[in-house]
Design an enzyme around this catalytic site. Structure first.
Site, PDB file in Angstrom:
ATOM      1  N   THR A  12       0.847  -1.197   0.000  1.00 20.84           N
ATOM      2  CA  THR A  12       0.000   0.000   0.000  1.00 20.84           C
ATOM      3  C   THR A  12       0.881   1.244   0.000  1.00 20.84           C
ATOM      4  O   THR A  12       2.029   1.214   0.433  1.00 20.84           O
ATOM      5  CB  THR A  12      -0.942   0.017   1.212  1.00 20.84           C
ATOM      6  OG1 THR A  12      -0.179   0.120   2.425  1.00 20.84           O
ATOM      7  CG2 THR A  12      -1.785  -1.247   1.260  1.00 20.84           C
ATOM      8  N   TYR A 150       1.461  12.378  14.497  1.00 20.80           N
ATOM      9  CA  TYR A 150       2.085  11.379  13.635  1.00 20.80           C
ATOM     10  C   TYR A 150       2.890  10.392  14.479  1.00 20.80           C
ATOM     11  O   TYR A 150       2.790   9.171  14.292  1.00 20.80           O
ATOM     12  CB  TYR A 150       2.988  12.068  12.618  1.00 20.80           C
ATOM     13  CG  TYR A 150       3.798  11.112  11.770  1.00 20.80           C
ATOM     14  CD1 TYR A 150       3.238  10.503  10.648  1.00 20.80           C
ATOM     15  CD2 TYR A 150       5.128  10.829  12.081  1.00 20.80           C
ATOM     16  CE1 TYR A 150       3.974   9.628   9.867  1.00 20.80           C
ATOM     17  CE2 TYR A 150       5.877   9.958  11.309  1.00 20.80           C
ATOM     18  CZ  TYR A 150       5.295   9.358  10.197  1.00 20.80           C
ATOM     19  OH  TYR A 150       6.034   8.486   9.430  1.00 20.80           O
TER      20      TYR A 150
END
Length: 249
Positions: A12, A150
């Site tokens: 991905t 993040y």
């Protein structure tokens, strides 16, 4: 013989950077690789760059219907997955006090939710000897200014691998984390350019690295190949850092 001869891989976030470099390497080592990304134009360019042995499926990993479509295509064409590289991810620089709900939802939606359901939906196609690779980050092990959301999402990735290793006990399926340091991907370089201080920030990243350089995507792809192949057959629940020593000393 290549190290992945006859294997079916899914990567991905493979329209650029680490994902694209890894897909190229997997194909070169004998795998047929399915690549995903959100932007069709970039996926088309990635297919051209890789050549034969690749199938592109446009989609967003945070969209469960897109994931269903991806794995239905893999299942129909090949019936199995030998290597699942859940690499797609993103981040936004927002210091405490400036964090927005929309940014939080986006980062956790892709990095955590997207990774969880990529693996869960791909799992029925995997069996003994299968390798799951999750892209982590040095930020999961360090404090990172203005990048806490993040960093937290990547810390979640690290624990998912530990927990899934227990869930997968007895299946013969391995799950490991690949954690790069600063890597010269288009995503990072473009993000640094938007700050208006790209050169200074690159110099700062290089200064933090005991090797004295940023990694290239191909450097990380070499480690991904190791985790994808039988060379890492005794590894599961592990984290492999490809960070030039940045988070190690």
């Amino acid at each position: 013989m290549g190290r992945l001869d006859g294997k079916i891989a899914v990567v991905t976030g493979a329209n650029s950077g680490i994902g694209l470099a890894s897909a190229k390497r997997f194909v070169a080592e004998g795998a047929h690789v399915y690549i995903t990304g959100r932007r069709q134009e970039e996926l088309d360019k990635a297919v051209q760059a890789i050549g034969t042995g690749v199938t592109a499926v446009q989609g967003d990993i945070s969209d469960l219907e897109d994931l269903d479509r991806l794995f239905a295509k893999v299942g129909s064409a090949h019936g199995r997955i030998d290597v699942l590289f859940a690499n797609a991810g993103l981040g936004a620089r927002e210091p405490l006090g400036k964090i927005t709900a929309s940014s939080f939802d986006l980062v956790f939606g892709v990095n955590v939710k997207g990774t969880i359901f990529t693996v869960q939906k791909g799992l029925p196609l995997m069996g003994d000897g299968g390798s799951i690779i999750l892209t982590g980050s040095t930020t999961a092990s360090m404090g990172t200014q203005a990048f806490s959301i993040y960093s937290a999402s990547k810390a979640a990735i690290r624990n998912l691998a530990r927990s899934w290793t227990l869930d997968l006990k007895g299946t013969g399926i391995r799950v490991n984390v690949l954690s790069p340091g600063a890597t010269a991907t288009p995503g990072l370089l473009n993000a640094l350019a938007r700050t208006g201080q790209k050169d200074a920030m690159i110099a700062g990243l290089i200064e933090q690295s005991p090797l004295g350089r940023m990694a290239e995507p191909d450097d990380i792809a070499d480690v991904a190949l190791f985790l994808a192949s039988d060379d890492s057959r005794s590894m599961t629940g592990s984290e492999v850092f490809a960070d030039g020593g940045m988070a190690q000393v």
